[in-house]
Design an enzyme around this catalytic site. Structure first.
Site, PDB file in Angstrom:
ATOM      1  N   ASP A 192      59.450  36.121  59.107  1.00 57.12           N
ATOM      2  CA  ASP A 192      58.151  36.812  59.145  1.00 57.12           C
ATOM      3  C   ASP A 192      58.281  38.004  60.082  1.00 57.12           C
ATOM      4  OD1 ASP A 192      55.363  37.527  59.906  1.00 57.12           O
ATOM      5  OD2 ASP A 192      54.865  35.769  58.712  1.00 57.12           O
ATOM      6  N   ILE A 193      57.821  39.145  59.613  1.00 53.64           N
ATOM      7  CA  ILE A 193      57.967  40.398  60.364  1.00 53.64           C
ATOM      8  C   ILE A 193      57.085  40.413  61.628  1.00 53.64           C
ATOM      9  CG2 ILE A 193      56.174  41.790  59.218  1.00 53.64           C
ATOM     10  CD1 ILE A 193      59.687  43.054  59.654  1.00 53.64           C
ATOM     11  N   GLU A 247      46.681  36.879  53.477  1.00 51.09           N
ATOM     12  CA  GLU A 247      47.113  38.274  53.646  1.00 51.09           C
ATOM     13  C   GLU A 247      47.967  38.758  52.473  1.00 51.09           C
ATOM     14  OE1 GLU A 247      48.900  39.046  57.547  1.00 51.09           O
ATOM     15  OE2 GLU A 247      50.078  40.637  56.624  1.00 51.09           O
ATOM     16  N   HIS A 252      53.339  31.265  49.756  1.00 53.33           N
ATOM     17  CA  HIS A 252      54.399  31.159  50.757  1.00 53.33           C
ATOM     18  C   HIS A 252      54.083  30.071  51.770  1.00 53.33           C
ATOM     19  CE1 HIS A 252      51.484  34.228  52.035  1.00 53.33           C
ATOM     20  NE2 HIS A 252      51.674  33.782  53.265  1.00 53.33           N
ATOM     21  N   HIS A 287      54.777  29.046  55.758  1.00 50.23           N
ATOM     22  CA  HIS A 287      55.258  29.492  57.070  1.00 50.23           C
ATOM     23  C   HIS A 287      55.977  28.317  57.732  1.00 50.23           C
ATOM     24  CE1 HIS A 287      52.539  33.129  57.573  1.00 50.23           C
ATOM     25  NE2 HIS A 287      51.851  32.469  56.648  1.00 50.23           N
TER      26      HIS A 287
END
Ligand code: AMP
Length: 132
Positions: free
Chosen positions: A29-30, A88, A93, A95
């Site tokens: 994750d960025i 978002e 996805h 996490h």
């Protein structure tokens, strides 16, 4: 229009890649909430995780388990936590959040910046530890 995650899968947008197989892809994750915060996605683009076909959802969990084992082994966590939100980015996805100590805050609101060189290092460490 392809989601930002589909663009990552297709190599149109760079990422700190961890691993992929035929159906799933994983990358850092960025905006991590902890070092090694990782996303796992199905290559098939579906917005809501619970709209995935059962087989794809089961495969996503199994693939996430392999990535989490890699995170645990590479980063010395006490365990890896799981969050599914999806508000978002409209591409399902999971996490994976490395947990380093009891009481560590685990919330998607608490993002931090990690230097690019460290992100590359973390991705490489996890990637080498993952057994697909
Ligand atoms: P959510 O959809 O709320 O579950 O969160 C989407 C996550 O995707 C956020 O934690 C973002 O930091 C992350 N994200 C968005 N764009 C990128 C990107 N280009 N590379 C890696 N992570 C991203």
């Amino acid at each position: 229009m392809a989601s930002i995650f589909s663009k990552i899968i297709n190599g149109e947008i760079p990422c700190y890649k961890i691993a992929e197989d035929e159906d799933y892809f994983s990358f850092l994750d960025i905006n991590p909430i902890a070092e090694g915060h990782t996303l796992v996605i199905p290559k098939k683009e579906v917005d809501y995780v619970f709209d995935l076909p059962d087989e794809t959802l089961h495969g996503l969990i199994s693939f996430s388990k392999k990535i989490a084992r890699g995170i645990d082994s590479a980063l010395g966590t006490i365990r890896t936590g799981v969050i599914v939100e999806g508000l978002e980015v409209p591409h399902a996805h999971i996490h994976l959040i490395p947990i380093y100590f009891e009481g560590q805050p685990v919330s998607l609101g608490r993002k931090s910046e990690i230097q690019e060189s460290r992100m590359k290092e973390i991705a490489s460490l996890i990637s080498k530890a993952v057994e697909l």
